[in-house]
Enzyme design. Sequence first.
Site, mmCIF file in Angstrom:
data_model
loop_
_atom_site.group_PDB
_atom_site.id
_atom_site.type_symbol
_atom_site.label_atom_id
_atom_site.label_comp_id
_atom_site.label_asym_id
_atom_site.label_seq_id
_atom_site.Cartn_x
_atom_site.Cartn_y
_atom_site.Cartn_z
ATOM 1 N N THR A 1 -5.686 -3.419 -0.058
ATOM 2 C CA THR A 1 -5.591 -1.995 0.315
ATOM 3 C C THR A 1 -6.437 -1.706 1.556
ATOM 4 O OG1 THR A 1 -5.244 -1.441 -1.984
ATOM 5 C CG2 THR A 1 -5.970 0.351 -0.552
ATOM 6 N N ALA B 1 3.571 -4.200 -2.375
ATOM 7 C CA ALA B 1 2.615 -3.129 -2.092
ATOM 8 C C ALA B 1 1.227 -3.585 -2.500
ATOM 9 C CB ALA B 1 2.983 -1.860 -2.845
ATOM 10 N N HIS C 1 -14.764 -2.844 -5.780
ATOM 11 C CA HIS C 1 -13.956 -3.310 -6.907
ATOM 12 C C HIS C 1 -14.838 -4.006 -7.932
ATOM 13 C CE1 HIS C 1 -10.548 -2.698 -4.143
ATOM 14 N NE2 HIS C 1 -9.829 -2.583 -5.247
ATOM 15 N N ASN D 1 -1.130 -1.738 -2.899
ATOM 16 C CA ASN D 1 -1.646 -0.727 -3.824
ATOM 17 C C ASN D 1 -0.471 0.158 -4.224
ATOM 18 O OD1 ASN D 1 -2.893 1.687 -4.890
ATOM 19 N ND2 ASN D 1 -4.802 0.858 -4.083
ATOM 20 N N THR E 1 -2.349 -9.428 -4.377
ATOM 21 C CA THR E 1 -2.927 -9.305 -3.033
ATOM 22 C C THR E 1 -3.534 -10.643 -2.614
ATOM 23 O OG1 THR E 1 -5.074 -8.603 -3.881
ATOM 24 C CG2 THR E 1 -3.464 -6.872 -3.412
ATOM 25 N N MET F 1 -3.583 -6.544 -15.142
ATOM 26 C CA MET F 1 -2.481 -5.661 -14.752
ATOM 27 C C MET F 1 -1.254 -5.888 -15.624
ATOM 28 S SD MET F 1 -3.191 -3.444 -12.590
ATOM 29 C CE MET F 1 -1.515 -2.937 -12.356
ATOM 30 N N LYS G 1 -12.845 -9.467 -9.154
ATOM 31 C CA LYS G 1 -11.861 -9.551 -8.058
ATOM 32 C C LYS G 1 -12.166 -10.744 -7.178
ATOM 33 C CE LYS G 1 -9.511 -6.876 -4.507
ATOM 34 N NZ LYS G 1 -8.186 -7.320 -4.932
ATOM 35 N N GLY H 1 2.782 -7.154 -6.648
ATOM 36 C CA GLY H 1 1.535 -6.395 -6.514
ATOM 37 C C GLY H 1 0.361 -7.281 -6.154
#
Length: 266
Positions: A164, A120, A153, A122, A98, A14, A157, A96
Amino acid sequence: MAIKLGIIGSAGRMGRRIAALAQQDENFCITCSIERADHPAQGIDLGELLGLGQLDLPISSKWSAKPDVLINFTTPQATIDSLTAARKDALPMVIGTTGLSPEQLATVKDAARDIAVLQAANMSLGVNLLFHLVGEVAAALGDDYDIEITETHHRFKKDAPSGTALELARRICAATKKDLDTCITHGRSGAQAGRQAGKIGMHARRQGDVVGEHTVAFSTLGETLELSHKAHSRDIFARGALKAAAWLVGKEPGLYSMANVLDLRK
Ligand code: NAD
């Protein structure tokens, strides 16, 4: 004047996309590029790492000049560590990452008493609309519809279910007055694995290079209604993070979400 941006986790999947997109955007000027101290990219120029040529921006383990805003897509522990430093330096942060534990989420909430934090699970517009829709659909259809959430995903991951998918479950629970802590069934196996009324089934698939797919299925005897979102590229999250960062600059301390950025009703 361009927003001075600090990217934490800048050599990650990312981080690289956020950096590349910010570099093409005249509204942003990347002033620091942060990676973990033992990352092989330490000291390498961010531009070289991205294949964009020299930017005179060596990757380092902490910020020296203070940026206007930080974007963080790393690991839960790295997020908490850098948030603590950001709080000390009064810097706003977009998170971002998670997979944060309840204790880590409480730390984020506490930091937001002193700095502006936007978190967030997502950052895509479509998913944030989906968050709204699932609550409305669950409330409208009622208890006789079985709800199953499936997320897919890429094989790299680490956390499951995705942030999400958990947020989708949280929105459904909020809209139907269910207890999130007790109503999720993660996968099913064994001889006594029949569907229990009122539970939300949660299924995580990990395969190949799938960027991110979420489907919420509402089924009763005779019909199924599915709401699905498919991310085609990571850029949808990176663009959302940049939009969130621009929005967060100058905001009062507090914990914000993409709903605030997109001006969606809660
Ligand atoms: P990644 O593993 O490719 O990148 C994470 C980067 O963080 C790595 O380069 C790692 O070295 C770096 N890092 C680790 N510890 C650090 C530290 N202490 N200081 C600075 N950098 C550190 O992972 P990714 O695919 O880029 O995903 C990162 C996180 O973002 C995950 O939690 C993922 O689930 C989440 N994510 C969120 C969204 C969203 O829209 N919110 C979208 C995609 C991914």
